[in-house]
Scaffold this motif. Structure first.
Motif, mmCIF file in Angstrom:
data_model
loop_
_atom_site.group_PDB
_atom_site.id
_atom_site.type_symbol
_atom_site.label_atom_id
_atom_site.label_comp_id
_atom_site.label_asym_id
_atom_site.label_seq_id
_atom_site.Cartn_x
_atom_site.Cartn_y
_atom_site.Cartn_z
ATOM 1 N N LYS A 9 30.210 49.010 38.044
ATOM 2 C CA LYS A 9 30.669 47.632 38.151
ATOM 3 C C LYS A 9 32.173 47.618 38.394
ATOM 4 N N CYS A 119 33.949 37.140 31.839
ATOM 5 C CA CYS A 119 33.888 37.675 33.204
ATOM 6 C C CYS A 119 35.232 37.569 33.918
ATOM 7 N N THR A 120 36.058 36.665 33.482
ATOM 8 C CA THR A 120 37.378 36.520 34.082
ATOM 9 C C THR A 120 38.326 35.908 33.071
ATOM 10 N N SER A 151 38.978 40.123 36.567
ATOM 11 C CA SER A 151 37.645 39.559 36.779
ATOM 12 C C SER A 151 36.649 40.661 37.066
ATOM 13 N N SER A 153 32.357 40.901 38.481
ATOM 14 C CA SER A 153 31.310 40.099 39.133
ATOM 15 C C SER A 153 30.263 39.623 38.129
ATOM 16 N N GLU A 154 29.987 40.426 37.135
ATOM 17 C CA GLU A 154 29.064 40.049 36.066
ATOM 18 C C GLU A 154 29.542 40.675 34.764
#
Length: 1063
Positions: A9, A119-120, A151, A153-154
């Protein structure tokens, strides 16, 4: 550490803008940003010119791949930040081929929010200047920083991982009082500390703290001070500090480790101010996924002590051009100043505990002792990853270290059996054994013990391993078990309304008769004039004649008839015909007595002021007096009479919690457990925040084996009053019964902590207590009333003046009639008090398990010797107060093993008291002798000895003990029954004057029927009939309920001509 999250990730770090930047050549500087993570460069931004306002728009994005078991793991994200270094590109000079750059500053970005499920997130990261940077001299108010966005993405963690996982933070502050051989001059040394955190399976995760700074003494380390990243080679000095993370310190007594007792305070102050110390101030983080959390918790439960090793490694510079390969066997065999501290991790298993911090002594590392205490088979520095101790390692937990550690961990073989057991000498001692062979071999490590070295460590979890129930949840559970019972709403009709109507009619008729009397004889005859009996009798006859002739008498009867009928129907609930004449006559007699009594009540309440001057007002018996009477009956073994007094208190005020608790304690003493539970639960339903009610309900729940409810009651008590020593101790005893050793230790630890705080507060705010002050009657710790001065409402001024007169030594010649009184009369007068005194020794036969209260005596809780300051003696006093004798011996067993406890005078007195309750006179005498040897001048010892001899029928010895008790300057815990029993002995021996004075002392402290009865008998036998008559009046005024004693008093009245002693 292994996780179940997906690999690969990307984590993106975007630098948006920079603010308040400044170049070395002035404005319009050209800068760029370099991003680094885990010792790897992620990339450089494009070169941006700084505006005149100091702003630079970078819009630079870099990233790295997160993998569960690769180079960038969750642990790396936990304890390693992203470094953002701002470079300035200097202008090219003539004949310069390449651009020169200089570092302006460095910013750090903590990635911990990613482990919290975000996530961010965006931050304004401060840009810390390097030494000599132009950013060190900014204009006032300027804040040089970078706007950064992180950040993914997931989410890196699943919901299950977020809920079940945890984050461990380990902070190493310093090592204080280090050996004198540690010097600042000479070859450079790397001071290191390491420990292992359990992970999944058999693998442990090592944590290292290196590069400690040796400092000389002179001043205390400042608090608060920021914690540092466990990363080396940080360029900017300000970037080494973790944002919003500080070492705050705290009082020694609130720490969880060692050296936290009051006697250690001087040593701690000296060590942390004047002696050498090694300072790290590092915080290392470790992520624990759900399986690791379970393993972490299990390892603590299996072995409470964890080893934390310390060593000193010489820093050997690497010479270029020569091979750095060294003889591995020779190099790894030498571990200098190898020590170990044993950290008790069990507090992390206490409910709601997320943090432990304390000082832990350093001992020389010895294989046998380390294995014995921690079950650890290898050394972190000697057996695992020795390469991590070299000075060329860039990071403490960097990837350059972990492959070596993992390799050595896999290849490590357990030591031979003789290596792990040859040094084991003891399995109970928390300290190393002096004669251990390994200790003698580790002479350098022995210097830690000689210097008194200790580590200051902190372990903090993001979430408690064992959740603690909230106070709201506990209160809700208590309400489910015992619902709140609101006070009954008074009915406007019914019996009370019938009584009110009757009182109103009596008042109206009395007013009408008084008006008629004034018309006939004039109002002036009733005020300010003393009429003789004949005149009053004539007026009465004339008034009766006038009322009968005029018909007013019959009108008054008709006026009362309706209210009387309502009383019969509403009060007596009588609506049917009587079966026979005898039943009718009995009912009429009862009704007549009741109506006359009520008539007297309303007439006394509403009598005109001019008619009240010559009439004595009957003072109603107070609740405290009823409690005193109940305990007198209890000690006399007259349990039915004691029950009457307790129930009368409840009838007067059934909304008073203390009334229910006192009655429940009495039922507990008589072994009526179900009745006691009913009383305690009623008290709790009236006030669900009453601590005594909760504790007593918990004790009864244990006795009836309702353990779930008992835990709720005790926990709720500790939540409502966290400083209550008894509540914590009883909770610990409950966990002991449940064989939950960890929670038992937690409760006892908290009780000790609260007791120490209480004693420290009392010591600092000690005030002189005026023992001559006015105290209300109160219960002693065993349920016997402690003697105290009566309140103004209890004793009238006439009573006080009479007491003063009677206590004066009279020189008047006694009347001759006293010398010629009849022998039979003497026995008749003496018999009540004799029977009363003998009732103390009388044994009533009861049901199985029934304990007599006749042997209740003064406890040694207040006397010349100071109180024992242990949590178990505090709890013992509470248990004896509420008659929960069933738990006393369990508590006293802990007192023997407690470091601050052990056999004391109070300890032996409590044991003697419990055996006296069982009528085990042999054991009682044994413990009394032990108490007497420990404190010969304790009045409580002599008081209890007096009761012991009294109950054995040895009145001569009892008299001597009682007289010694009374002669002490400081009173025993309770003097009431000492005075009563001593007075009865004086009466039996014919010492009437001493008996009178003794009973009068009891009257002054806590007047009761028995004290005034004793005064009356003593005065009568001494020939002072007038004083005897007055004493009998006070006896009856206090509503003596013993029918036999009342008959005796009336017999004396008839024989000697006393008047009616009623008021």
């Amino acid at each position: 550490m292994d996780t179940s999250s997906a690999a690969g990730k990307p984590v993106q770090i975007t630098v948006m803008d920079g603010y308040d930047l400044k170049g070395s050549k002035g404005d319009a500087a050209v800068t760029f940003v370099r991003a680094e993570f885990n010792n790897a460069v992620l990339g450089d931004s494009s070169k941006i010119t700084v505006s005149s306002e100091g702003t630079a728009k970078y819009n630079f994005t870099s990233s790295f791949e997160f993998t569960s078991d690769g180079a960038n793991t969750l642990d790396d994200l936990a304890h390693k930040p992203v470094f953002l270094t701002v470079f300035e590109v200097l202008p090219k000079e003539k004949k310069q081929k390449e651009e020169k750059t200089t570092i302006l500053g460095q910013a750090v970005v903590d990635l911990l929010p990613l482990l919290e499920g975000e996530c961010t997130f965006e931050i304004m990261a401060p840009l810390h200047p390097v030494v000599g940077s132009p950013l060190e001299n900014l204009r006032p108010g300027a804040k040089c920083c970078l706007e950064v966005t992180v950040s993914v993405s997931e989410a890196l963690l699943t919901t299950a991982q977020i809920l079940g996982g945890n984050l461990l933070k380990v902070t190493l502050e310093a090592a204080y009082s280090v050996p004198e051989s540690f010097v600042i001059t000479g070859p450079q040394q790397n001071y290191m500390v390491g420990l292992q955190v359990p992970s999944i399976g058999e693998k442990d995760y090592p944590i290292f703290f290196r590069s400690g700074i040796l400092k000389l003494g002179g001043e205390r380390e400042p608090v608060p001070r920021p914690k540092k990243w466990p990363i080396s080679n940080i360029l900017a000095p300000g970037a080494q500090y973790i944002p919003d993370s500080f070492i705050t310190g705290g009082p020694y007594v609130e720490e969880d480790g060692e050296l936290n007792n009051p006697e250690d305070k001087d040593f701690r102050n000296q060590a942390e101010i004047s002696k050498k110390r090694i300072v790290w101030d590092l915080e290392s983080r470790c992520y624990l996924d759900p399986p690791a959390v379970a393993n972490f918790q299990k390892r603590i439960a299996d072995c409470r002590f964890w080893p934390v090793e310390i060593t000193r490694i010489p820093i050997i510079p690497v010479i270029k051009g020569k091979s750095a390969k060294v003889d591995k066997t020779e190099d790894e065999a030498q571990v200098f100043f190898h020590g170990v501290a044993y950290v008790n991790m069990v507090p992390l298993l206490y409910p709601g505990v997320k943090r432990i911090r304390g000082a832990y002594r350093v001992y020389p590392y010895a294989d046998g002792i380390v294995y014995e205490k921690t079950k650890c088979l290898f050394s972190l520095f000697r057996d695992l990853g020795h390469q991590s101790k070299l000075g060329n390692v860039t990071g403490v937990n960097s990837p350059l270290v972990k492959p070596i550690l993992s390799k050595n961990l896999r290849e490590e073989k357990p030591p031979k059996e003789k290596d792990t057991t040859s040094s084991i000498k003891s399995q109970s001692s928390d300290n190393p054994l002096e004669g251990d062979t390994s200790l003698n071999q580790n002479s350098e490590g022995q210097q830690y013990v000689e210097a008194g070295t200790y580590l200051l460590l902190e372990f903090e979890l993001e979430k408690a391993l064992v959740p603690k129930r909230l106070s709201e949840e506990l209160a809700s559970r208590v309400k489910e078990i015992i619902p709140i019972r609101p006070a009954l709403v008074r009915r406007t009709g019914g019996a009370q309304k019938a009584m009110d109507d009757y009182h109103t009619q009596i008042q109206n008729i009395a007013t009408a008769i008084l008006d008629e009397y004034h018309k006939m004889f004039g109002k002036e005859l009733t005020t300010g004039k003393d009429l003789d009996n004949q005149t009053l009798e004539d007026h009465k006859c004339q008034l009766n004649y006038e009322l009968n002739c005029s018909g007013k008498y019959f009108a008054f009867k008709e006026q009362l008839k309706h209210s009387v009928v309502k009383i019969v129907r509403e009060k007596y609930l009588k609506t049917t015909a009587f079966e026979n004449q005898e039943e009718l006559q009995a009912f009429i007699s009862e009704l007549y007595i009741f109506l006359v009594d009520q008539m007297h009540v309303i007439l006394n309440q509403n009598m005109p002021e001019e008619a009240q001057g010559s009439t004595a007002v009957v003072t109603p018996t107070s609740s405290d007096q009823l409690r005193l009477f109940a305990y007198e009956a209890q000690v006399n073994e007259d349990f039915p009479l004691a029950t009457v007094y307790y129930e009368e208190r409840l009838v007067r005020d059934n909304q008073n919690v203390e009334h229910w608790l006192d009655y429940g304690s009495f039922c507990l003493l008589t072994n009526d457990v179900h009745k006691a539970q009913e009383c305690f639960r009623k008290a709790l339903s009236l006030n669900q925040t009453n601590i005594d009610s909760l504790l007593l309900c918990g004790l009864l729940a244990i006795m009836m084996e309702h353990y779930d409810q008992a835990e709720i009651f005790f926990e709720d008590a500790t939540c409502l009053e966290p400083a209550n020593v008894v509540a914590w101790t009883l909770l610990g005893l409950f966990y002991e019964i449940q064989n939950n050793d960890i929670r038992m230790e937690m409760a006892f630890h908290e009780a000790n902590k609260q007791l120490n705080a209480k004693l420290a507060k009392e010591k600092s705010t000690a005030e002189t207590v005026d023992i001559g002050g006015k105290l209300e009657p109160s219960l002693t710790n065993v349920g016997v009333v402690r003697t105290s001065s009566p309140t103004k409402g209890d004793v009238t001024q006439d009573t006080i003046s009479m007491l003063d007169e009677l206590l004066e030594d009279t020189t008047k010649t006694q009347p001759e009639s006293a010398e010629h009184r009849k022998p039979s009369l003497q026995h008749q007068v003496l018999s009540p008090i004799q029977r009363n005194s003998k009732s103390f020794t009388k044994e009533k036969k009861g049901s199985k398990g029934h304990m007599s209260t006749s042997v209740l005596a003064s406890p040694a809780f207040h006397g010349v010797s100071p109180k024992s300051s242990s949590i178990f003696m505090e709890t013992t006093r509470f248990l004896m107060k509420v008659n929960a004798v069933q738990f006393v011996h369990r508590v006293l067993a802990h007192e023997l093993m407690h470091p601050q406890g052990g056999p004391s005078c109070e300890y032996y007195l409590v044991l003697a008291q419990t055996h006296l309750l069982k009528k085990d006179f042999e054991k009682t005498e044994e413990y009394l002798q032990a108490a007497n040897q420990m404190d010969y001048l304790n009045p409580n010892v002599w008081g209890l000895k007096g009761h012991f001899f009294y109950l054995n029928g040895n009145f001569a010895e009892a008299k001597e003990c009682y007289e010694r008790t009374v002669s002490f300057v400081v009173d025993a815990a309770e003097m009431h029954f000492i005075y009563l029993r001593l007075g009865s002995i004086y009466l039996e021996e014919g010492e009437n004057e001493k008996a009178k004075n003794t009973y009068m002392m009891a009257c002054k402290r806590s007047p009761s029927c028995l004290t005034w009865l004793g005064v009356g008998i003593a005065c009568y036998r001494a020939g002072r009939k007038l004083e005897a008559e007055q004493s009998y009046k006070y006896t009856l005024k206090l509503k003596l309920k013993d029918e036999a004693l009342l008959q005796e008093i009336h017999m004396v009245q008839d024989m000697v001509g006393f008047g009616n002693p009623s008021f």
